[in-house]
Structure formats: C-alpha cells, structure tokens
Scaffold this motif. Structure first.
Motif, mmCIF file in Angstrom:
data_model
loop_
_atom_site.group_PDB
_atom_site.id
_atom_site.type_symbol
_atom_site.label_atom_id
_atom_site.label_comp_id
_atom_site.label_asym_id
_atom_site.label_seq_id
_atom_site.Cartn_x
_atom_site.Cartn_y
_atom_site.Cartn_z
ATOM 1 N N VAL A 1 0.827 -1.212 0.000
ATOM 2 C CA VAL A 1 0.000 0.000 0.000
ATOM 3 C C VAL A 1 0.861 1.261 0.000
ATOM 4 O O VAL A 1 0.624 2.187 -0.776
ATOM 5 C CB VAL A 1 -0.955 0.014 1.217
ATOM 6 C CG1 VAL A 1 -1.627 1.368 1.356
ATOM 7 C CG2 VAL A 1 -1.994 -1.089 1.086
ATOM 8 N N ASN A 2 1.858 1.296 0.835
ATOM 9 C CA ASN A 2 2.658 2.517 0.977
ATOM 10 C C ASN A 2 4.049 2.408 0.359
ATOM 11 O O ASN A 2 4.971 3.107 0.761
ATOM 12 C CB ASN A 2 2.774 2.879 2.466
ATOM 13 C CG ASN A 2 1.458 3.405 3.010
ATOM 14 O OD1 ASN A 2 0.782 4.213 2.367
ATOM 15 N ND2 ASN A 2 1.057 2.911 4.173
ATOM 16 N N GLN B 1 3.620 9.744 6.188
ATOM 17 C CA GLN B 1 3.477 8.336 6.587
ATOM 18 C C GLN B 1 2.724 7.492 5.555
ATOM 19 O O GLN B 1 2.782 6.274 5.590
ATOM 20 C CB GLN B 1 2.697 8.240 7.905
ATOM 21 C CG GLN B 1 3.082 9.268 8.962
ATOM 22 C CD GLN B 1 4.237 8.803 9.800
ATOM 23 O OE1 GLN B 1 4.375 7.599 10.038
ATOM 24 N NE2 GLN B 1 5.076 9.711 10.234
ATOM 25 N N GLY B 2 1.970 8.154 4.694
ATOM 26 C CA GLY B 2 1.127 7.398 3.767
ATOM 27 C C GLY B 2 -0.179 6.999 4.433
ATOM 28 O O GLY B 2 -0.654 7.683 5.344
ATOM 29 N N TYR B 3 -0.731 5.895 3.986
ATOM 30 C CA TYR B 3 -2.032 5.472 4.517
ATOM 31 C C TYR B 3 -1.886 4.723 5.826
ATOM 32 O O TYR B 3 -0.932 3.967 6.026
ATOM 33 C CB TYR B 3 -2.740 4.553 3.515
ATOM 34 C CG TYR B 3 -3.154 5.257 2.259
ATOM 35 C CD1 TYR B 3 -4.280 6.066 2.229
ATOM 36 C CD2 TYR B 3 -2.396 5.121 1.097
ATOM 37 C CE1 TYR B 3 -4.642 6.738 1.070
ATOM 38 C CE2 TYR B 3 -2.759 5.781 -0.066
ATOM 39 C CZ TYR B 3 -3.890 6.593 -0.072
ATOM 40 O OH TYR B 3 -4.238 7.252 -1.211
ATOM 41 N N LYS B 4 -2.846 4.935 6.684
ATOM 42 C CA LYS B 4 -2.942 4.130 7.901
ATOM 43 C C LYS B 4 -3.781 2.894 7.545
ATOM 44 O O LYS B 4 -4.866 3.023 6.958
ATOM 45 C CB LYS B 4 -3.619 4.928 9.008
ATOM 46 C CG LYS B 4 -3.585 4.219 10.322
ATOM 47 C CD LYS B 4 -4.133 5.090 11.449
ATOM 48 C CE LYS B 4 -4.251 4.266 12.704
ATOM 49 N NZ LYS B 4 -5.416 4.665 13.497
ATOM 50 N N ILE B 5 -3.258 1.740 7.897
ATOM 51 C CA ILE B 5 -3.911 0.487 7.499
ATOM 52 C C ILE B 5 -4.482 -0.212 8.726
ATOM 53 O O ILE B 5 -3.763 -0.420 9.704
ATOM 54 C CB ILE B 5 -2.903 -0.462 6.804
ATOM 55 C CG1 ILE B 5 -2.237 0.259 5.635
ATOM 56 C CG2 ILE B 5 -3.574 -1.745 6.351
ATOM 57 C CD1 ILE B 5 -1.048 -0.493 5.042
ATOM 58 N N GLU B 6 -5.751 -0.536 8.678
ATOM 59 C CA GLU B 6 -6.361 -1.288 9.775
ATOM 60 C C GLU B 6 -6.896 -2.600 9.282
ATOM 61 O O GLU B 6 -7.687 -2.656 8.350
ATOM 62 C CB GLU B 6 -7.469 -0.458 10.440
ATOM 63 C CG GLU B 6 -6.927 0.490 11.486
ATOM 64 C CD GLU B 6 -8.002 1.321 12.166
ATOM 65 O OE1 GLU B 6 -9.180 0.900 12.142
ATOM 66 O OE2 GLU B 6 -7.645 2.381 12.708
ATOM 67 N N SER B 7 -6.492 -3.660 9.952
ATOM 68 C CA SER B 7 -6.953 -4.995 9.555
ATOM 69 C C SER B 7 -8.402 -5.189 9.915
ATOM 70 O O SER B 7 -8.878 -4.681 10.927
ATOM 71 C CB SER B 7 -6.151 -6.063 10.285
ATOM 72 O OG SER B 7 -4.796 -5.841 10.089
ATOM 73 N N VAL B 8 -9.117 -5.932 9.115
ATOM 74 C CA VAL B 8 -10.475 -6.352 9.419
ATOM 75 C C VAL B 8 -10.368 -7.765 9.970
ATOM 76 O O VAL B 8 -9.981 -8.674 9.239
ATOM 77 C CB VAL B 8 -11.349 -6.323 8.160
ATOM 78 C CG1 VAL B 8 -12.762 -6.801 8.471
ATOM 79 C CG2 VAL B 8 -11.389 -4.937 7.552
#
Ligand SMILES: [Zn+2]
Length: 264
Positions: free
Chosen positions: A203-204, A256-263
């Motif tokens: 993603v980043n 930082q780019g995108y913050k990624i949260e797991s589902v």
C-alpha cells in the motif's frame, strides 16, 4: 448491537516459497522464503450477499506442494457451505495460483471444483490463454482446455457490471488483461486487484515489480486504487497477504502514507 455482520472471508490456502522455477513450495506462515525466492500466501475470498456466494479468485488447487482443491472445500465447510453453494467466481487474472482451484483431478480425471458456479473471466485474457501453445506446461494446458470445454465460463469486457453489486475493470499491469474486482451492495464494499495490490505492505510502497507484464502501469494503478479505496471506503482484499488479507485504509498523511487497519 449495530455491528456489521461479516460478509467476506479469506479462504487461506497456505504460504509458499516461490523461486525462479515458479514452483510453490509450502512453508509456514511465519517463515521466510528460500534464498532469492518470494514468500507468497494464497487467499481466495468468499463474499456472501443475498442468495449469492461469490469467490474472488480460487487458489492454486492441485498445482502446489501439498495442495489440493480439498483445502478450499474445507475452508468453505467451516463457514457452513459446500462447493455446490458457490454461485459465481470472478478471476482477477489467469495465473495458475489464482485459477488453479477451478478444477482438480484427485479422482484421476478432471472435475470442476464448483460445478454450479458461473466463472467470470476477462474475454481477451481467456482468448490469450487459449491461443497459447502451452499454458505453463502440459498438465496445466490440459486444465485450461478442460475449463474451456466444461466450466460455465462467462466473458467480461474491459469495463463490465455483470450484477448490480459487482463491477469489473481492466487494469492491466500485472498481466495484459488483469482486472480489478469491485463489490458494493450498499452495506459492504470490497476491492480485489489481484497482484497489482496484493499485500498490506504494498500500500505505501512505490515499486516496479519484475514479475509484472507492465510494471509502470501496475505502479500507476496501485496508487489510483489505494486512493479510491481510501476515498470511497473499500475494504481491500490482499490475495497474497500472509496474515491480514482484509484491511481498510483509514487515514492519510503525506509523510506516513495510509494508515492500514486490519479487518478481523
Ligand atoms: Zn498472484
């Protein structure tokens, strides 16, 4: 309770070390790959919506080390489904670790794994596979010819919407006719882009992948798709992610780019 029910599940098939010979050698989920090899996990995705049970890609099936179409059947069984419940299968692209699970031959002859499913593929992508003298090797060539004759193949144009909740677009990049698969039933949104956006780690990261048909196109589309996922609230399905294949992009920061949260 107002919790959104889960409607999508990764059907984890395993983790593999894949070297130049393109063989999928099984390793543990937490292990590093062999020297010079890539670590590749496989996660076909199930989406349940209304009376449809949809798969986005179907795994490697019989074509890896210690793999078979039994794995995806066992994973479906845990959710209370059988192979006969699958109504539709969409293929992001036609590499064998993404469509191998469509048919197996544990009985000695080829059989469809999901006999009642429509199998949606890129029209031009499928024509390209069928025009090739050989699809990887003799066995896999027989596999594609079996599918061509027996599967309920449905052909997708470069931009297509076979159902109100499913939109497919050609993105190219990884293969000439790679597609992004988008699901939106007004309560859940999922994006699956095959190997153009295959793990959280991508993603980043700006990178040109050696394994791509057109690495610059992949890079460009990867950025467009992450933006779209963030702005429109798609849950991303990372087919090759080892631990958290379903994730949301919840924030953006220039540094930082995108913050990624797991589902889950
Ligand atoms: Zn792949």
């Amino acid at each position: 309770m107002a919790t959104k029910e889960l409607t999508a599940y990764p059907l984890y098939e395993g983790t593999f070390s894949v070297g130049l010979d393109k063989k999928f050698n099984r390793i543990n989920r937490d292990d590093p790959p062999a020297k010079g090899a890539l670590k590749i996990s496989l996660n076909p995705f199930l989406i349940q919506s209304g009376d449809k049970n949809i798969l986005f890609d179907v795994g490697i099936g019989d074509f890896g080390e210690d793999t078979s179409t039994d794995i995806i059947k066992e994973n479906l069984d845990e959710i209370g489904l059988t192979e006969y419940d699958i109504t539709d299968i969409f293929a992001s692209h036609l590499h064998y670790d993404h469509i191998g699970g469509l048919a197996g031959r544990s009985s000695g002859y080829w059989e469809l794994t999901f006999p009642d499913a429509n199998v949606w593929v890129s029209k031009k992508g499928w024509e390209k596979v069928m025009a090739q003298e050989e699809y990887y090797d003799e066995e896999k060539t027989a596999f594609t010819h079996f599918l061509d004759a027996k599967a309920n193949l449905q052909f997708l144009d470069e931009k297509d919407q076979p159902y109100p909740e499913v939109t497919v677009k050609k993105i190219g990049g990884h293969t000439e006719f790679s597609q992004v698969l988008l699901f939106d039933d007004d309560s859940h949104k999922y994006m699956m882009a095959g190997d153009v956006l295959a793990t959280r780690g991508e993603v980043n990261r700006k990178f040109a992948a050696k394994y791509d048909f057109d690495a610059d196109q992949s890079m460009k589309v990867r950025q467009e798709l992450t933006e779209k996922a963030y702005e429109e609230g798609y849950t991303v399905m990372g087919y090759h992610d080892s631990h958290h294949p379903l994730f949301n992009l919840t924030d953006y920061d220039e540094q930082q780019g995108y913050k990624i949260e797991s589902v889950v």
